[in-house]
Design a protein around this motif. Structure first.
Motif, PDB file in Angstrom:
ATOM      1  N   GLU A  59       0.851  -1.182   0.000  1.00 55.19           N
ATOM      2  CA  GLU A  59       0.000   0.000   0.000  1.00 55.19           C
ATOM      3  C   GLU A  59       0.885   1.229   0.000  1.00 55.19           C
ATOM      4  OE1 GLU A  59      -2.151  -0.673   3.599  1.00 55.19           O
ATOM      5  OE2 GLU A  59      -0.588   0.172   4.869  1.00 55.19           O
ATOM      6  N   LYS A  60       0.266   2.407  -0.016  1.00 54.56           N
ATOM      7  CA  LYS A  60       1.008   3.668  -0.011  1.00 54.56           C
ATOM      8  C   LYS A  60       1.903   3.765   1.221  1.00 54.56           C
ATOM      9  CE  LYS A  60       0.257   8.691   0.113  1.00 54.56           C
ATOM     10  NZ  LYS A  60       0.993   8.917   1.385  1.00 54.56           N
ATOM     11  N   TYR A  61       3.134   4.233   1.018  1.00 53.07           N
ATOM     12  CA  TYR A  61       4.066   4.398   2.131  1.00 53.07           C
ATOM     13  C   TYR A  61       3.552   5.495   3.049  1.00 53.07           C
ATOM     14  CZ  TYR A  61       8.659   3.441   4.152  1.00 53.07           C
ATOM     15  OH  TYR A  61       9.680   3.011   4.972  1.00 53.07           O
ATOM     16  N   ALA A  62       3.376   5.161   4.316  1.00 54.27           N
ATOM     17  CA  ALA A  62       2.748   6.076   5.266  1.00 54.27           C
ATOM     18  C   ALA A  62       3.616   7.305   5.531  1.00 54.27           C
ATOM     19  CB  ALA A  62       2.476   5.342   6.582  1.00 54.27           C
ATOM     20  N   ASP A  63       2.973   8.465   5.610  1.00 58.08           N
ATOM     21  CA  ASP A  63       3.677   9.702   5.929  1.00 58.08           C
ATOM     22  C   ASP A  63       4.316   9.585   7.315  1.00 58.08           C
ATOM     23  OD1 ASP A  63       2.759  10.759   3.549  1.00 58.08           O
ATOM     24  OD2 ASP A  63       1.029  11.752   4.469  1.00 58.08           O
ATOM     25  N   LEU A  66       9.132   6.777   7.402  1.00 62.14           N
ATOM     26  CA  LEU A  66      10.569   6.689   7.120  1.00 62.14           C
ATOM     27  C   LEU A  66      11.389   7.302   8.252  1.00 62.14           C
ATOM     28  CD1 LEU A  66      12.707   5.791   5.127  1.00 62.14           C
ATOM     29  CD2 LEU A  66      12.427   7.964   3.915  1.00 62.14           C
ATOM     30  N   ASP A  67      10.984   8.468   8.748  1.00 59.01           N
ATOM     31  CA  ASP A  67      11.719   9.115   9.845  1.00 59.01           C
ATOM     32  C   ASP A  67      11.657   8.273  11.116  1.00 59.01           C
ATOM     33  OD1 ASP A  67      12.444  11.263   8.280  1.00 59.01           O
ATOM     34  OD2 ASP A  67      10.723  12.494   8.882  1.00 59.01           O
ATOM     35  N   LEU A  96      15.260   3.123   0.582  1.00 57.18           N
ATOM     36  CA  LEU A  96      14.969   4.487   1.019  1.00 57.18           C
ATOM     37  C   LEU A  96      15.922   4.974   2.106  1.00 57.18           C
ATOM     38  CD1 LEU A  96      11.062   4.263   1.329  1.00 57.18           C
ATOM     39  CD2 LEU A  96      12.413   4.956  -0.659  1.00 57.18           C
ATOM     40  N   THR A  97      16.901   4.161   2.448  1.00 57.82           N
ATOM     41  CA  THR A  97      17.767   4.450   3.593  1.00 57.82           C
ATOM     42  C   THR A  97      18.363   5.848   3.538  1.00 57.82           C
ATOM     43  OG1 THR A  97      18.357   2.110   3.563  1.00 57.82           O
ATOM     44  CG2 THR A  97      19.638   3.536   5.005  1.00 57.82           C
ATOM     45  N   VAL A 102      10.119   9.178  -1.594  1.00 58.12           N
ATOM     46  CA  VAL A 102       9.580   7.825  -1.527  1.00 58.12           C
ATOM     47  C   VAL A 102       9.092   7.418  -2.907  1.00 58.12           C
ATOM     48  CG1 VAL A 102       7.810   6.336  -0.536  1.00 58.12           C
ATOM     49  CG2 VAL A 102       8.930   8.054   0.892  1.00 58.12           C
ATOM     50  N   SER A 103       9.734   6.413  -3.483  1.00 53.57           N
ATOM     51  CA  SER A 103       9.313   5.852  -4.759  1.00 53.57           C
ATOM     52  C   SER A 103       9.315   4.337  -4.630  1.00 53.57           C
ATOM     53  CB  SER A 103      10.259   6.291  -5.882  1.00 53.57           C
ATOM     54  OG  SER A 103      11.479   5.555  -5.837  1.00 53.57           O
TER      55      SER A 103
END
Length: 231
Positions: A59-63, A66-67, A96-97, A102-103
């Motif tokens: 699914e869409k990477y959650a806002d 990543l942080d 994404l490191t 975000v892709s």
């Protein structure tokens, strides 16, 4: 060594955190929404602190995810993956490191992709269109659904492709960025949901009239939310 979590452990972040500590597991994969929800528990964040690989997909990477992952597991390599079931099953991956964009990355080995307009014309870098996916993993079609199969699985430039129904664009680096759906289908915790079907089912309930179903946030987590008027 592969550590197999029980069903109870996979749905209980406290038990999952204990499993990480007991086994020393250093890789984990989950949908972004579930990962973000689990990260709210300090014990879980501590449990994945020594992970070497953390993957999300479905699914869409959650806002904000990543942080949070970078803070909790500073030594981990963080990946975003993508792929519809119809192409069995991952077609793209992106580390994404060390990036903030975000892709889903480039097509994997034996995967060919195109981004096209509504007439099937290939689009240049940066222009939004529908993502077509071809390659060895493309399914034969849907069981006992010939019309849907003919609509979604087509020949394009001499190869069999699956029309993903996802809006996307190419970056200058050759990665793919997913930008939403061409229809009303959404993904929630990795599950495909047709919002129109949910709305129709609710409208059939006595006392319901007109309404809409959408994704909303409750205590930071995404949920299906319905807004209906009384009959």
């Amino acid at each position: 060594t592969l550590v197999i979590a029980s069903e109870e452990q996979t749905t209980n972040p406290m038990l999952l955190a204990d499993l990480f500590k007991q086994t020393g597991a250093d890789a984990f994969n989950a949908t972004p929404s579930r990962m973000l929800q689990y990260m709210e528990l300090p014990a879980f964040a501590e449990g994945i602190a020594h992970c070497k690989v953390i993957m999300c997909g479905g699914e869409k990477y959650a806002d904000g995810l990543l942080d949070k992952l970078r803070a909790a597991a500073p030594e981990a390599r963080i990946f975003n993956t993508y792929g519809p079931t119809e192409i069995t099953v991952s077609s793209n991956a992106k580390e994404l490191t060390h990036t903030n964009l975000v892709s889903i990355g480039r097509p994997l080995l034996n995967v060919t992709e195109y981004i096209v307009d509504k007439d099937g014309n290939e689009l240049p870098q940066g222009v939004v269109g529908e993502l077509y996916i071809g390659g060895l993993g493309v399914a034969s079609g849907y069981n006992d659904l010939p019309e849907m199969t003919a609509e979604r699985f087509v020949d394009y430039k001499g190869i069999r492709i699956y029309k993903s129904g996802d809006y996307a664009r190419w970056t200058k680096e050759g990665d793919v960025v997913i930008l939403g759906r061409t229809d009303n289908q959404i993904k929630l915790r990795g599950l495909r949901i047709e919002l129109g079907e949910v709305e129709a089912a609710l409208a059939a309930v006595g006392g319901m009239k007109n309404g809409v179903v959408e994704i909303g946030k409750i205590k930071g987590a995404e949920h299906l939310c319905a807004y209906f008027t009384a009959d």
